[in-house]
Motif scaffolding. Structure first.
Motif, PDB file in Angstrom:
ATOM      1  N   GLU A  17       0.876  -1.167   0.000  1.00 23.04           N
ATOM      2  CA  GLU A  17       0.000   0.000   0.000  1.00 23.04           C
ATOM      3  C   GLU A  17       0.914   1.219   0.000  1.00 23.04           C
ATOM      4  OE1 GLU A  17      -3.696  -1.776   2.627  1.00 23.04           O
ATOM      5  OE2 GLU A  17      -1.977  -0.885   3.663  1.00 23.04           O
ATOM      6  N   GLU A  21       5.346  -8.777   7.273  1.00 23.31           N
ATOM      7  CA  GLU A  21       4.698  -8.346   8.510  1.00 23.31           C
ATOM      8  C   GLU A  21       5.638  -7.485   9.332  1.00 23.31           C
ATOM      9  OE1 GLU A  21       1.591  -8.829   9.389  1.00 23.31           O
ATOM     10  OE2 GLU A  21       1.063 -10.046   7.648  1.00 23.31           O
ATOM     11  N   GLY A  75       5.903  -4.148   7.776  1.00 22.51           N
ATOM     12  CA  GLY A  75       4.665  -3.438   8.094  1.00 22.51           C
ATOM     13  C   GLY A  75       4.695  -2.827   9.485  1.00 22.51           C
ATOM     14  N   VAL A  96       0.728  -6.230   2.971  1.00 24.60           N
ATOM     15  CA  VAL A  96      -0.143  -7.334   3.315  1.00 24.60           C
ATOM     16  C   VAL A  96       0.324  -8.566   2.558  1.00 24.60           C
ATOM     17  CG1 VAL A  96      -1.813  -6.651   1.558  1.00 24.60           C
ATOM     18  CG2 VAL A  96      -2.534  -8.148   3.423  1.00 24.60           C
ATOM     19  N   GLU A  97       0.385  -9.700   3.241  1.00 29.20           N
ATOM     20  CA  GLU A  97       0.917 -10.928   2.652  1.00 29.20           C
ATOM     21  C   GLU A  97      -0.210 -11.785   2.091  1.00 29.20           C
ATOM     22  OE1 GLU A  97       4.082 -13.370   1.524  1.00 29.20           O
ATOM     23  OE2 GLU A  97       4.184 -11.409   2.491  1.00 29.20           O
ATOM     24  N   PRO A 105      -2.885 -11.422   0.033  1.00 25.42           N
ATOM     25  CA  PRO A 105      -4.262 -11.008   0.321  1.00 25.42           C
ATOM     26  C   PRO A 105      -5.269 -11.604  -0.662  1.00 25.42           C
ATOM     27  CG  PRO A 105      -3.117  -9.284  -0.865  1.00 25.42           C
ATOM     28  CD  PRO A 105      -2.095 -10.357  -0.594  1.00 25.42           C
TER      29      PRO A 105
END
Length: 233
Positions: free
Chosen positions: A144, A195, A198, A154-155, A157
């Motif tokens: 994003e 993650e 993130g 995001v892994e 998705p």
């Protein structure tokens, strides 16, 4: 600058090529895949290689020894292959400061632009990225963005927020090790690097993106041929 190279996987999709040897020793245009990865890292400024080994890892140690092209190699054994975040965490004692991470199955002509981008004032890290189809985006780490700044990852998705994905090349701050230690395992029991990145983003770290030239993620015999073609060209 340290270069961390995760190379613990077997590479089951390569079939007979990895029945008795690790993926990193599969030959691409006359030399092992890992030799190409090492050259790419050194060309980008790496002065020490930290290689995470696992499946048949002793063969990698026997082949390359303690240096490649005069650059020292440190080996780290990942006893359980629990995801890229887990692999990164195993290398923490051997890395100082920000570092280049280049997956051991990624053939890329140059990652210099990612390293250069990381030297800009105020930039904490850089992800090399590429645009893919929506279907492919749902199988990997998706970004994003706000401009070139990463606002989230995001892994795998189900509904990708974009089609911009990571490519296996990163320049990361040392604080990513702490972030990796905070990551909870996925449903498959893996600790995802996405993650951890993130977590850094949500904590206010400035993570930028760059787009590299042509590259190949070597997973199948066809990928080996494609990488070899790039070498010849």
């Amino acid at each position: 600058m340290h270069a961390l190279i995760p190379a613990a996987g077997r590479g089951t999709r390569l079939g007979e090529c990895t029945e008795t040897q690790p993926k990193g020793l599969v030959e691409v245009a006359g030399q092992p895949l890992l030799a190409h990865v090492f050259e790419t890292a050194i060309d980008a400024g790496a002065d020490e290689l930290v290689v995470v080994i696992g499946y048949e890892g002793a063969q990698i140690v026997d082949h390359f020894g303690d240096a490649f092209a005069g650059v020292p190699i440190t080996y780290v054994h990942q006893r359980e292959r629990l995801g890229l975040g887990h692999a990164v965490l195993q290398a923490e004692p051997h890395i100082d400061g920000s570092f280049l991470l280049l997956n051991g199955d990624v053939f890329a002509g140059s990652v210099g632009p990612a390293v250069s981008a990381a030297t800009k004032e105020g930039v904490d890290g850089v992800l090399a990225v590429e645009d893919v189809s929506t279907a492919e985006a749902s199988t990997t780490g998706v970004l994003e963005l706000d401009g070139d700044r990463v606002t989230g990852l995001v892994e795998k998705p189900d509904d990708p927020p974009s089609t911009l994905v990571t490519t296996g090349c990163y320049v990361l701050p040392a604080d990513v090790f702490h972030a990796c230690a905070l990551v909870q395992p996925s449903a498959e029991g893996e600790y995802q690097l996405s993650e951890a990145v993130g977590l850094l983003v949500r904590a206010g770290y400035d993570i930028e993106t760059v787009r590299l030239g042509e590259r190949v993620n070597v997973n199948t015999p066809a990928d080996v041929e494609q990488a070899a073609r790039l070498v010849r060209e």
